[in-house]
Scaffold this motif. Sequence first.
Motif, short mmCIF file in Angstrom:
data_model
loop_
_atom_site.label_atom_id
_atom_site.label_comp_id
_atom_site.label_asym_id
_atom_site.label_seq_id
_atom_site.Cartn_x
_atom_site.Cartn_y
_atom_site.Cartn_z
N CYS A 101 -1.83 -34.11 6.92
CA CYS A 101 -0.49 -33.83 6.38
C CYS A 101 0.59 -34.46 7.26
O CYS A 101 1.53 -35.09 6.74
N VAL A 102 0.46 -34.29 8.57
CA VAL A 102 1.46 -34.85 9.49
C VAL A 102 1.49 -36.37 9.39
O VAL A 102 2.56 -36.99 9.29
N ALA B 279 3.06 -32.13 0.71
CA ALA B 279 2.24 -31.78 1.86
C ALA B 279 1.26 -30.66 1.52
O ALA B 279 0.11 -30.67 1.98
N VAL C 150 -3.60 -32.36 10.36
CA VAL C 150 -3.30 -33.67 10.95
C VAL C 150 -3.05 -34.70 9.86
O VAL C 150 -2.14 -35.54 9.97
N LEU D 11 4.65 -38.66 8.13
CA LEU D 11 5.24 -39.65 9.04
C LEU D 11 5.17 -41.06 8.45
O LEU D 11 6.10 -41.86 8.63
#
Length: 509
Positions: free
Chosen positions: A62-63, A185, A60, A67
Amino acid sequence: MRRLFSLLPLALLPIGFLAVMVAAPLWALADYGGGLDWEGVLADAYLRGKIAWTAVQAAVTCVLAVLLGVPVAWALARLDFRGHGWVLRLLMLPFVMPTLVAGMGVLALFGARGLLLSGWQDTPYLLLYGNVFFNLPVLVRAAYQGLRSVPAARLWAAQTLGAGAWRRFWLVEMPVLLPWLTGGACLVFLYCFSGFGLALLLGGTEYGTVEVEIYQLVTMELDIARAGVLVWLVLGITALAGAAYAWLSRSTAGGGRIAPLPPAKADSAGKRLLLAFALAVLLLFCALPLAAVLVQAAQAGGSWQVLWEEETRLAAWNTLRFTATAVAAALALGISHAALARRLPWIRGITFLPFMVSPVCVAFGILLLYPEWTASLPLLTATYALLAYPFVTKDLLAAWDALPPQYAAAARSMGANRFQTACYVTAPLLLPAMRRGLTLAAATCIGEFAATLFLSRPEWLTLTTLIYQYLGTAGAENHDRAMVLTAVLMMLAAAVFVLLDAAEREKAV
């Protein structure tokens, strides 16, 4: 064969050190006499949940970092604005901050006495926010470097053919950016999955990670069999993430100089909105936690008396002397490792090995292998040096690789031997890189927390362990003392950042 024998003295220090401090402890863990309880761990629903949560919170993060980080990186790479240079330099500030400072900053914002919101305790949001604070600059810098690797001529050609900003991003910039973004990431996942300090402070009993569980199993339950299984699970996953990062790093290494697109003024409403969004993200996720520490420390009142107590002076002295000793060791290890890596390519591949092994895993293996040395000062400072010297190696290698070979050749043609060439030509040119590596190594040692909890003795109290001690004791007075000491630790890290920034500006000149 003759070449190998000539490299033997040079290889003894870095390879021997890694063998003693990484390979041997991990082997001792694998060969643990009591046996590792794989079946018990995999059948335990609680531990399976911890493993799953550790992976989920890392994914999460990383996302969220991607973003939030890609728009910020694009704004920094493509838009020019007042203070642009300062924002780029300050982007490194959260990275040099100790994890304990980051955790205390999050608690100052959203903890029981939070300045913004006091309802996040015992929720996963504290840890996720802390992860984003600590790792967003990593992703932004990776994406920024990727965007700066896009040739300006390619973007101008696409614009001439009628491609708008959005099409240029997806068709021209994204293919170049993708390896940098994936590598960043991987690094974020590695830091979050094997992170300890933030998870210990912000995860609590319900949302602590596998690293926290290992610490509790070893120190509180003395359950080596199950802790060993968790260590190997962490090592396996972080090794995969580290290997992916190393492979992607090679794929992003440029083969020549690239003329990037120079930043331009935000001349449209969309660009101005994106710039406002980028600055708001940096303010919310990078600046606010540090500001909250200073605000709560300023409100501490009489708790500032803690700075004159004997215990605080002892902790400050231990922090500084441990850091100085470890940085000196990191300098010797970093130089020898970089020199060896220049001659043996496979040595370059293990430069990041200490980064791939979490401090908790290292300290746990050391406890098993060297029980009689556990409470010894040389072992503690050696562990500090292990976690710090790759910064020196990395910066030295990058600078050494960039040196034109004609410099050394000219010195040799004028009669200088190898030693004279190294002292009077190579070393002065590598000094800025060495300085950058040493400042990052010092920042790592000042804020080291995990290995200290495992290997330290009560009389070796450091600022990080003293803060944690106050934070774990009930009462508003102890909380305020912890916040005051956190502000002091933050100032020490900021001093390291100033040295790093000076080195970066020297490099730019």
